[in-house]
Design an enzyme around this catalytic site. Structure first.
Site, PDB file in Angstrom:
ATOM      1  N   THR A 138       0.811  -1.179  -0.087  1.00  0.00           N
ATOM      2  CA  THR A 138      -0.067  -0.044   0.065  1.00  0.00           C
ATOM      3  C   THR A 138       0.932   1.273   0.110  1.00  0.00           C
ATOM      4  O   THR A 138       1.888   1.316   0.592  1.00  0.00           O
ATOM      5  CB  THR A 138      -1.044   0.069   1.456  1.00  0.00           C
ATOM      6  OG1 THR A 138      -0.169   0.322   2.358  1.00  0.00           O
ATOM      7  CG2 THR A 138      -1.797  -1.315   1.252  1.00  0.00           C
ATOM      8  N   GLY A 139       0.369   2.198  -0.614  1.00  0.00           N
ATOM      9  CA  GLY A 139       1.075   3.583  -0.810  1.00  0.00           C
ATOM     10  C   GLY A 139       2.491   3.301  -1.503  1.00  0.00           C
ATOM     11  O   GLY A 139       3.548   3.879  -1.167  1.00  0.00           O
ATOM     12  N   ALA A 140       2.497   2.439  -2.593  1.00  0.00           N
ATOM     13  CA  ALA A 140       3.641   2.278  -3.293  1.00  0.00           C
ATOM     14  C   ALA A 140       3.936   3.027  -4.328  1.00  0.00           C
ATOM     15  O   ALA A 140       5.145   2.652  -4.827  1.00  0.00           O
ATOM     16  CB  ALA A 140       3.114   0.640  -3.994  1.00  0.00           C
ATOM     17  N   ASN A 141       3.478   3.964  -4.606  1.00  0.00           N
ATOM     18  CA  ASN A 141       3.852   4.972  -5.660  1.00  0.00           C
ATOM     19  C   ASN A 141       5.129   6.027  -5.271  1.00  0.00           C
ATOM     20  O   ASN A 141       5.784   6.561  -6.241  1.00  0.00           O
ATOM     21  CB  ASN A 141       2.766   5.913  -6.364  1.00  0.00           C
ATOM     22  CG  ASN A 141       2.420   6.742  -5.303  1.00  0.00           C
ATOM     23  OD1 ASN A 141       1.370   6.380  -4.455  1.00  0.00           O
ATOM     24  ND2 ASN A 141       2.266   7.759  -5.326  1.00  0.00           N
ATOM     25  N   GLY A 144       8.259   6.852  -2.029  1.00  0.00           N
ATOM     26  CA  GLY A 144       8.942   6.569  -0.681  1.00  0.00           C
ATOM     27  C   GLY A 144       9.271   5.201  -0.402  1.00  0.00           C
ATOM     28  O   GLY A 144       9.756   4.193  -1.187  1.00  0.00           O
ATOM     29  N   TYR A 169      -0.329  12.196  15.205  1.00  0.00           N
ATOM     30  CA  TYR A 169       0.355  10.990  14.337  1.00  0.00           C
ATOM     31  C   TYR A 169       0.957  10.164  15.101  1.00  0.00           C
ATOM     32  O   TYR A 169       0.979   8.964  14.965  1.00  0.00           O
ATOM     33  CB  TYR A 169       1.570  11.846  13.675  1.00  0.00           C
ATOM     34  CG  TYR A 169       2.237  11.031  12.826  1.00  0.00           C
ATOM     35  CD1 TYR A 169       1.956  10.373  11.724  1.00  0.00           C
ATOM     36  CD2 TYR A 169       3.973  10.821  13.198  1.00  0.00           C
ATOM     37  CE1 TYR A 169       2.732   9.340  10.939  1.00  0.00           C
ATOM     38  CE2 TYR A 169       4.666  10.078  12.417  1.00  0.00           C
ATOM     39  CZ  TYR A 169       4.219   9.428  11.345  1.00  0.00           C
ATOM     40  OH  TYR A 169       4.787   8.479  10.563  1.00  0.00           O
TER      41      TYR A 169
END
Length: 307
Positions: free
Chosen positions: A23-26, A28, A177
């Site tokens: 997830t969030g692979a595009n 960083g 956070y």
């Protein structure tokens, strides 16, 4: 298993025949983990909100690995309906070996998810909880499957405000956070306990990147101006992904937590990391589990551990 330290991307074994969801692979850490996994022969589903950004990321990966087996999986963790759809699409894969829960947001102004949850708790924890819960049956079809949850060293400063989880009374960017990262640590701790008690073939693990230079801190305002000066002391995104890769592919201890082994776990090669006592408190973890089921309406179906 024996302790393992000194893990880098060079230690990632051949992954041919395996399928990973990141997830969030595009960008960083997620991008770097996907890059390495694809280079080792894995099929990688890049679970992202933006198809265009995912396609750019896949093109970049294919520059180094032309035959990389990649696919875009639409996922917006700020919307539980999107999480459900993503899980349904992913479940159509012949197999899923590892779910890497990497997506997250850091210190935005007060914002809310589609369902009205405070954004950091909603995306970082509730979205991760929901996606994992929905994919557990599929993961359980594959022996040796893993769930990796990304926490942070700032989980030590996190406090869950049980009377105001939705930030309706007060809001602190950094406080919320840290709380979301404590929730991540508590989640994989409790998930590990329940999976083992149930005799599940799925292993739950956690990781943290130390201090890595990524664009996660896009909401940090003026502090972002100091990032170029700080980079010399930080992990690169590629280095920050080493704990993720260790948790996803390396020799691990069930329920283990992995992170940089350098000074104060800020940077360096990956190995076993330390956690706060609260992050391993069974009563707190069970409370968060029950609250998460109530808030998301999604139950992983794993009974509580009574001892």
């Amino acid at each position: 298993m024996p302790k393992v330290s000194g893990f880098t991307e060079a230690n990632v074994p051949d992954q041919r025949g395996k399928c990973f969801i990141v997830t969030g692979a595009n960008t960083g850490l997620g991008f770097e983990a996907s890059r390495v996994l694809a280079a080792r022969g894995a099929r990688v589903l890049l679970a992202c909100r933006d198809k265009g950004k995912a396609e750019i990321a896949m093109a970049q990966i294919r520059q180094a690995t032309p035959r990389a087996d990649l696919a875009f999986l639409p996922l917006d963790q700020a919307d539980l309906a999107s999480v459900r759809t993503a899980a349904e699409l992913a479940a159509k894969e012949p197999r899923i070996d590892v779910l890497v829960n990497n997506a997250g947001v850091m210190t935005p102004p007060l914002m809310r998810t589609k369902q009205g949850f405070e954004l950091q708790f909603g995306v970082n924890h509730l979205g991760t909880f929901a996606l994992t819960a929905l994919l557990l049956p599929k993961l359980a079809e594959t022996k040796g499957a893993r769930v990796v949850v990304t926490s942070s060293s700032v989980h030590r400063n996190g406090k869950l405000d049980w009377d105001d989880l939705n930030a309706e009374k007060s809001y602190s960017r950094f406080g919320r956070y840290s709380a979301s990262k404590l929730a991540n640590a508590l989640f994989f701790f409790e998930l590990d306990r329940r999976l083992r008690a149930a005799g599940s073939p799925v292993t739950a693990l956690g990781c943290h990147p130390g201090a890595a230079a990524t664009d996660l801190g896009r909401y940090m305002g003026a502090l972002q101006l100091l990032l170029p000066l700080a980079r010399v002391f930080l992990n690169t995104a590629a280095m920050g992904a080493w704990p993720t890769l260790q948790a996803a592919t390396g020799p691990v201890t069930p329920g283990g937590y992995y992170g940089p082994t350098g000074f104060r776990e800020i940077r360096g090669v990956s190995g076993e990391a330390s956690r706060s006592s609260e992050a391993q408190d069974p009563a707190v973890a069970q409370r968060l589990w029950d609250v998460s089921v109530a808030m998301t309406g999604i139950d992983p179906g794993l009974p509580a551990v009574t001892s």
